[in-house]
Design an enzyme around this catalytic site. Structure first.
Site, PDB file in Angstrom:
ATOM      1  N   PRO B 127       0.817  -1.219   0.000  1.00 53.19           N
ATOM      2  CA  PRO B 127       0.000   0.000   0.000  1.00 53.19           C
ATOM      3  C   PRO B 127       0.853   1.273   0.000  1.00 53.19           C
ATOM      4  O   PRO B 127       0.465   2.291  -0.568  1.00 53.19           O
ATOM      5  CB  PRO B 127      -0.814  -0.122   1.295  1.00 53.19           C
ATOM      6  CG  PRO B 127      -0.928  -1.596   1.529  1.00 53.19           C
ATOM      7  CD  PRO B 127       0.360  -2.182   1.027  1.00 53.19           C
ATOM      8  N   GLY B 130       5.092   1.472  -4.653  1.00 54.01           N
ATOM      9  CA  GLY B 130       4.834   0.857  -5.944  1.00 54.01           C
ATOM     10  C   GLY B 130       6.138   0.381  -6.540  1.00 54.01           C
ATOM     11  O   GLY B 130       6.371  -0.811  -6.687  1.00 54.01           O
ATOM     12  N   ILE B 336     -13.054   5.244 -34.941  1.00 56.29           N
ATOM     13  CA  ILE B 336     -13.657   4.771 -36.198  1.00 56.29           C
ATOM     14  C   ILE B 336     -15.103   4.340 -35.959  1.00 56.29           C
ATOM     15  O   ILE B 336     -15.966   4.494 -36.824  1.00 56.29           O
ATOM     16  CB  ILE B 336     -12.816   3.628 -36.795  1.00 56.29           C
ATOM     17  CG1 ILE B 336     -11.499   4.193 -37.333  1.00 56.29           C
ATOM     18  CG2 ILE B 336     -13.567   2.867 -37.880  1.00 56.29           C
ATOM     19  CD1 ILE B 336     -10.511   3.151 -37.823  1.00 56.29           C
ATOM     20  N   HIS B 337     -15.363   3.832 -34.746  1.00 57.74           N
ATOM     21  CA  HIS B 337     -16.721   3.400 -34.406  1.00 57.74           C
ATOM     22  C   HIS B 337     -17.646   4.578 -34.072  1.00 57.74           C
ATOM     23  O   HIS B 337     -18.857   4.367 -33.888  1.00 57.74           O
ATOM     24  CB  HIS B 337     -16.702   2.455 -33.204  1.00 57.74           C
ATOM     25  CG  HIS B 337     -16.215   1.063 -33.521  1.00 57.74           C
ATOM     26  ND1 HIS B 337     -14.910   0.783 -33.830  1.00 57.74           N
ATOM     27  CD2 HIS B 337     -16.855  -0.122 -33.565  1.00 57.74           C
ATOM     28  CE1 HIS B 337     -14.777  -0.517 -34.047  1.00 57.74           C
ATOM     29  NE2 HIS B 337     -15.936  -1.083 -33.904  1.00 57.74           N
ATOM     30  N   GLU B 362       2.400  -3.156 -13.975  1.00 57.59           N
ATOM     31  CA  GLU B 362       3.790  -3.605 -14.085  1.00 57.59           C
ATOM     32  C   GLU B 362       4.728  -2.422 -14.322  1.00 57.59           C
ATOM     33  O   GLU B 362       5.644  -2.490 -15.131  1.00 57.59           O
ATOM     34  CB  GLU B 362       3.901  -4.621 -15.229  1.00 57.59           C
ATOM     35  CG  GLU B 362       4.959  -5.701 -15.044  1.00 57.59           C
ATOM     36  CD  GLU B 362       4.632  -6.682 -13.959  1.00 57.59           C
ATOM     37  OE1 GLU B 362       3.496  -7.189 -13.933  1.00 57.59           O
ATOM     38  OE2 GLU B 362       5.504  -6.914 -13.116  1.00 57.59           O
ATOM     39  N   GLY B 363       4.492  -1.337 -13.602  1.00 60.39           N
ATOM     40  CA  GLY B 363       5.336  -0.157 -13.704  1.00 60.39           C
ATOM     41  C   GLY B 363       4.747   0.860 -14.662  1.00 60.39           C
ATOM     42  O   GLY B 363       4.627   0.588 -15.848  1.00 60.39           O
TER      43      GLY B 363
END
Lengths: 251, 379
Positions: B127, B130, B336-337, B362-363
């Site tokens: 906690p 990181g 595009i949608h 993962e960073g």
């Protein structure tokens, strides 16, 4: 039981593009057809049930040694490969001669399995021709195979029904896709496939003189598909139109 | 230099694609809504040897190399990032045991993991930290033949699956970081409910609580007090799988964009006829093509590297490029949608949520750039 599975090297149909109604085959990888995979799976299941070996026999172009790794990964024990570099497309009668000769060289064979038709031109001739050349009984449209003592009980999938026949071994069967769900090989099986035994011959080495093709494909065009542009005003009308086109319920 | 996949790699690619399309795709919506990958799918992936792909045959692996692993994982992630995330985090933990473990540790833990019966984890984050190992507060106190571990680990993948966890704690005797192999679900091990992530649903991410967890001294991974190189290994090697997942998302978004551009019509013409759409499709294609070779190359480097510090720099660069390309490529596919891209009924909306994940997990991107800059300016 010694089982032979005849497999045809064809372009990967999922990667074929159509331009001006003609298939573009440049850079399309070569693979085996889906029905051939069903035939292989049937052979491997029988081997797992009663023992024996599964040999893949295939005629194709350069690169066939790579293509066959797929079959060796999926359970075949060995391969007999016939390389035909001289011909663009192998005519069914010649293909049958090559395969029959290769099968003869394998010695004692109890069962020969084919897909009902090849994934590319689906002539559906080669299995029957090979049976004739080997003087073996042949059963087509096979969707179920049961092994009894020295015989097979085979269910044929016909347009309007099912036919169950008994056939003595050795025999040639041509199978349909409903027969089974081909297994997906594991990473280890794929990596070890290349180490399984392979015999590679040219068509000339096998037959001496390769017959001259007598059937020539003049054109191969995809059918023209036009949108029907049916217009509907209500949901009820939409359902009616879909039913009429056979997409919902029975037309 | 030969930028082609081998015939075996092409078969592995198709194997993973076939499995993902035939078995995972029909359950994709269920995985998304329930945030759990069904047991049958995990067993199927295990039967294909996807839980031990780059590991040595001697310990039950397929010894296929990290490059082939990326090729396969991309296809799984294309259909389900959550399924791929489970394999990626597992391979990271398992790889640490393979690289730093004793023969006894490898024999004890690796075969069951390679068979997929156990799923590994890698537990560093807390906690309060990181990316900074100096801030680790989880403690390890020697007590006879055991260590007693206390602390909380945050955002731990596969924390709900039984198996070994490579866990980093501060050794209270020397104040240094030591890596331990902790068997999950032993006495004193508990987990939070899974975090509800923005994307990558199905891959569980939990907080792990360790209360007086007793770990045998023989479960120290590497040397006591020498956990940092293992951590450095993990920070770098974890990116191999992360890249594969980002790449799979980008490939899926690319295909969705092309299909939509050809099917969606405006004034009777497919929108693919418009140059604005064409330019966007080209942008996605270029991002995918560049990213895939960078991701595959990192896998190749991983097969050979012995210098984890150097590899960390390569991994950091690759991660930034692939994760950002995946995000922006998917964003363009969503554009595009048009408005439809915002609707949950359209797959591209889920892919967009998945694409956001790669840059953060993962960073974070910024930390990768710090690693790259440090390797250039302060080496």
């Amino acid at each position: 039981m010694n089982i032979v599975v005849a497999m045809k090297q064809i372009p990967d149909l999922q990667q074929v593009r159509i331009k001006n109604r003609k298939p573009i085959l440049d850079d399309v990888p070569l693979t085996f057809g889906n029905i051939d995979r069903n035939a292989l799976e049937a052979a491997v299941l029988i081997k797992e049930q009663v023992g024996g070996s599964v040999t893949v026999v295939a005629a194709g172009k350069e690169g066939l040694e790579d293509t066959v790794k797929e079959a060796l990964a999926a359970g075949a024990d060995q391969a007999y490969l016939i390389i035909c570099n001289e011909q663009e497309d192998i005519e069914s009668s010649i293909s049958a001669k090559l395969l029959a000769e290769a099968i003869k060289q394998l010695g004692s064979v109890d069962l020969v399995l084919f897909g009902e038709g090849s994934g590319d031109n689906y002539s559906s001739q080669v299995g029957s021709r090979v049976a004739e050349l080997l003087d073996l009984p042949q059963v087509g449209y096979v969707e179920r195979i049961e092994l009894t003592a020295g015989e097979l009980v085979v269910t044929r999938s016909l347009e309007d029904g099912k036919e169950v026949v008994q056939v003595a071994l050795p025999a040639v069967l041509t199978v349909v896709t409903d027969l089974n769900q081909p297994r997906i090989p594991s990473v280890t099986q794929i990596l070890k496939a290349g180490r399984k035994p392979k015999k590679v011959m040219s068509d000339q080495e096998l037959l001496g003189a390769v017959p001259t093709p007598k059937v020539k494909t003049l054109s191969n065009l995809a059918p023209e598909i036009k949108r029907k542009q049916i217009q509907v005003g209500t949901a009820v009308e939409l359902v009616e139109k879909l039913q009429a086109e056979g997409f919902l319920g029975r037309a | 230099m030969d930028f082609t996949l081998s015939s075996e790699q092409l078969l592995v690619q198709r194997m993973a694609k076939d499995y993902a399309e035939q078995y995972i795709q029909p359950l994709a919506e269920q995985i998304e809504s329930e945030n759990e990958v069904p047991k049958d799918i995990l067993e199927g992936l295990a039967e294909l040897d996807l839980f031990g792909m780059p590991m040595p045959e001697a310990y039950g692996g397929a010894e296929a190399g990290y490059d082939t692993y990326v090729v396969a994982l991309e296809q799984i992630a294309k259909v389900s990032c959550g399924s791929a995330m489970i394999i990626s985090a597992h391979t990271l933990g398992l790889g640490a045991i393979n690289n730093f473990g004793t023969e006894e540790q490898k024999q004890k833990y690796m075969p069951r993991c390679c068979r997929g019966e156990h799923i590994a984890s890698f537990a560093f984050t807390e906690p309060g930290t990181g990316s900074d190992p100096k801030q680790i507060t989880t403690t390890a106190v020697r007590d006879g033949s055991h260590f007693v571990i206390n602390g909380t680990k945050r955002f731990i993948s596969n924390g709900t699956h039984p198996g070994p966890m490579v866990l980093f704690a501060r050794d209270q005797e020397n104040g240094k970081i030591t890596a331990f192999i902790v068997e999950k679900f032993g006495e004193g091990y508990s987990v939070s409910k899974p975090w509800e992530k923005l994307g990558w649903h199905g891959g569980d991410l939990v907080d792990v609580y360790l209360k007086d967890v007793r770990v045998p001294a023989e479960n120290v991974l590497g040397e006591r007090g020498s956990g940092y190189p293992i951590l450095q290994y993990g920070i770098a090697f974890g990116k191999i799988g992360m890249n594969a997942i980002a790449l799979g998302t980008l490939l899926a978004a690319y295909e969705e964009a092309v299909t939509y551009a050809k099917e969606k019509t405006h004034r009777g013409e497919p929108i693919a006829k418009f140059q604005t759409i064409q330019l966007r499709v080209a942008d996605i294609a270029m991002k995918y093509e560049a990213s895939r070779w960078i991701a595959y190359r990192l896998g190749c480097l991983a097969n050979q590297t012995k210098d984890y510090a150097d590899f960390a720099r390569e991994a950091a660069m690759a991660k930034v490029i692939v994760a950002e390309n995946a995000f922006w490529g998917t964003r363009i596919a969503l554009d595009i949608h048009g408005s439809y891209g915002l609707m949950a009924d359209y797959k591209i909306s889920r892919l967009y949520r998945d694409a956001v994940m790669g840059a953060q997990i993962e960073g974070v991107i910024d930390m990768q750039k710090v690693i790259v800059a440090g390797s250039i300016l302060f080496k």
